[in-house]
Design a protein around this motif. Structure first.
Motif, PDB file in Angstrom:
ATOM      1  N   ARG A   8       6.640  10.649   4.022  1.00 42.83           N
ATOM      2  CA  ARG A   8       6.598   9.215   4.157  1.00 42.83           C
ATOM      3  C   ARG A   8       7.489   8.741   3.054  1.00 42.83           C
ATOM      4  NH1 ARG A   8       5.527   6.614   8.846  1.00 42.83           N
ATOM      5  NH2 ARG A   8       3.989   7.994   9.622  1.00 42.83           N
ATOM      6  N   THR A  15       2.641  12.887  -0.166  1.00 45.46           N
ATOM      7  CA  THR A  15       1.267  13.244   0.517  1.00 45.46           C
ATOM      8  C   THR A  15       1.575  12.979   1.738  1.00 45.46           C
ATOM      9  OG1 THR A  15       0.174  12.664  -1.669  1.00 45.46           O
ATOM     10  CG2 THR A  15      -1.015  12.804   0.447  1.00 45.46           C
ATOM     11  N   ARG A  16       1.104  13.849   2.634  1.00 44.67           N
ATOM     12  CA  ARG A  16       1.066  13.959   3.850  1.00 44.67           C
ATOM     13  C   ARG A  16      -0.403  13.707   4.822  1.00 44.67           C
ATOM     14  NH1 ARG A  16       3.399  19.487   5.270  1.00 44.67           N
ATOM     15  NH2 ARG A  16       2.622  19.829   3.303  1.00 44.67           N
ATOM     16  N   ARG A  17      -0.450  12.892   5.595  1.00 43.53           N
ATOM     17  CA  ARG A  17      -1.697  12.886   6.226  1.00 43.53           C
ATOM     18  C   ARG A  17      -1.677  13.056   7.559  1.00 43.53           C
ATOM     19  NH1 ARG A  17      -2.681   7.227   7.324  1.00 43.53           N
ATOM     20  NH2 ARG A  17      -5.077   7.403   7.046  1.00 43.53           N
ATOM     21  N   ALA A  19      -3.929  14.097  10.922  1.00 45.44           N
ATOM     22  CA  ALA A  19      -4.940  14.135  11.720  1.00 45.44           C
ATOM     23  C   ALA A  19      -5.293  15.158  12.687  1.00 45.44           C
ATOM     24  CB  ALA A  19      -4.936  12.580  12.587  1.00 45.44           C
ATOM     25  N   THR A  42      -3.504  15.739   3.095  1.00 48.73           N
ATOM     26  CA  THR A  42      -4.688  15.292   3.524  1.00 48.73           C
ATOM     27  C   THR A  42      -5.106  15.176   4.998  1.00 48.73           C
ATOM     28  OG1 THR A  42      -4.634  13.524   1.513  1.00 48.73           O
ATOM     29  CG2 THR A  42      -6.185  13.017   3.359  1.00 48.73           C
ATOM     30  N   VAL A  43      -6.100  15.997   5.163  1.00 45.95           N
ATOM     31  CA  VAL A  43      -6.679  16.075   6.649  1.00 45.95           C
ATOM     32  C   VAL A  43      -7.633  15.191   7.059  1.00 45.95           C
ATOM     33  CG1 VAL A  43      -7.478  17.882   8.195  1.00 45.95           C
ATOM     34  CG2 VAL A  43      -6.005  18.608   6.441  1.00 45.95           C
ATOM     35  N   ILE A  44      -7.332  14.518   8.079  1.00 47.18           N
ATOM     36  CA  ILE A  44      -8.313  13.484   8.543  1.00 47.18           C
ATOM     37  C   ILE A  44      -8.998  14.094  10.010  1.00 47.18           C
ATOM     38  CG2 ILE A  44      -8.683  11.080   9.354  1.00 47.18           C
ATOM     39  CD1 ILE A  44      -5.885  10.396   7.783  1.00 47.18           C
ATOM     40  N   LEU A  56      -5.025   5.923  14.365  1.00 51.87           N
ATOM     41  CA  LEU A  56      -4.603   6.597  13.409  1.00 51.87           C
ATOM     42  C   LEU A  56      -3.066   6.531  13.543  1.00 51.87           C
ATOM     43  CD1 LEU A  56      -7.346   9.335  12.960  1.00 51.87           C
ATOM     44  CD2 LEU A  56      -6.436   7.580  11.372  1.00 51.87           C
ATOM     45  N   VAL A  61      -0.192   7.872  10.388  1.00 51.70           N
ATOM     46  CA  VAL A  61      -0.297   9.387  10.143  1.00 51.70           C
ATOM     47  C   VAL A  61       0.770  10.147  10.163  1.00 51.70           C
ATOM     48  CG1 VAL A  61      -2.976   9.573  10.517  1.00 51.70           C
ATOM     49  CG2 VAL A  61      -1.002  10.010  12.488  1.00 51.70           C
ATOM     50  N   ASP A  62       1.185  10.911   9.387  1.00 52.30           N
ATOM     51  CA  ASP A  62       2.474  11.898   9.390  1.00 52.30           C
ATOM     52  C   ASP A  62       2.372  12.711  10.753  1.00 52.30           C
ATOM     53  OD1 ASP A  62       3.793  10.656   6.848  1.00 52.30           O
ATOM     54  OD2 ASP A  62       1.836  11.431   6.042  1.00 52.30           O
TER      55      ASP A  62
END
Length: 284
Positions: A8, A15-17, A19, A42-44, A56, A61-62
């Motif tokens: 982003r 920081t990557r999100r 899912a 970051t894992v969702i 999401l 999310v990325d």
């Protein structure tokens, strides 16, 4: 390296999100993704049903990771690709060629990382086998045999491994299956005078899991035996009266690090090709 499509521009610390969708806690996919965890990731988790999954993707999310490209996730995958969200998922369990073709076309149009997880490609022993075949160490390839017993990955994964290992396109020549379909054997050829391949899978519910690849060429024979549970096994190359062998312990088949670090891996077109072969094997 963090690919631009997974990053982003507004994030100060890159920081990557990511899912994880449709995978229960404790599943192999959850374990693989947890092994990639660290600063900047970051894992969702959304569980099996994932009621928040579409929102999401819409909220930014990325990347999304799914165990398989099943029909229930068709809209989600297409939406993610359309919005520039990277996708990594396993191949669908069914041989729905039109659905696979739709996803492959969407992935090509999107221009973002769109990867299909074929974990056998990650195993170092099989990467070494592919390199040996490509380098001509075996000489001209004569036969390629892939046998799996109690391996949950399925025939689509074995067909992809055949294409990837040999660098050739194949057509289904013969099909044999017992009445209960617990054992299936496919014969494939590249042409009238080309090499011959056999893909044999058995799911009898007994015995230890086993994966075995045997490639025979005009100069040498290569044997790779792997336990699908932990990736341990042996690699043996025989040329004339000389044999080289190595035994290896537990070896990872985690496909996510390559996707998360470089945005590369098997494509949806690779999955489409494997699905087409599997569908051809189903026809009477």
């Amino acid at each position: 390296m963090i690919p631009g499509t997974l990053r982003r521009a507004t994030a100060a610390a890159e920081t990557r999100r990511v899912a994880l969708i449709g995978a229960a806690p404790g599943s192999v996919e959850a374990s693989w993704l947890a092994a990639c965890a660290g600063p900047g990731l970051t894992v969702i988790g959304t569980g099996r049903d994932g009621p928040r999954t579409l929102s999401l993707v819409q909220d930014g999310v990325d990347a999304i990771v799914l165990p398989a490209a099943e029909p229930a996730y068709r809209e989600l995958i297409l939406t993610a690709l359309d919005r520039g969200v990277a996708v990594c998922c396993g191949p669908a369990g069914s041989t729905n060629v039109p659905a696979a073709a739709e996803l492959a076309a969407a992935a090509r149009r999107s221009g973002v990382p769109a990867v299909v997880a074929f974990p056998w490609r990650v195993h170092t022993a099989l990467r070494d086998a592919r390199q040996a075949i490509a380098a001509g160490i075996l000489g001209e390839l004569l036969t390629f045999d892939c046998t799996s017993h109690e391996d949950p990955s399925g025939v689509v994964h074995q067909l992809d491994l055949l294409r990837w290992s040999t660098g050739q396109e194949w057509t289904v020549d013969t099909v044999w299956a017992n009445p209960g379909a617990a054992v299936t054997s496919l014969g494939l050829r590249t042409g009238p005078s080309g090499p011959y391949a056999r893909i044999l899978t058995s799911r009898l519910g007994r015995g230890e899991p086993r994966f075995q690849l045997t490639a025979i060429g005009t100069r040498a024979t290569l044997l790779v035996v792997v336990n699908p549970r932990d990736g341990a096994g042996l690699w043996r190359l025989t040329c004339g009266s000389s044999t080289g062998e190595r035994v290896f312990g537990a070896t990872s088949r985690n496909p996510y690090p390559e996707f998360l670090t470089s945005g590369t891996g098997p494509t949806f077109d690779d999955a489409l090709a494997a699905h087409r072969l599997a569908r051809a094997a189903e026809r009477p």
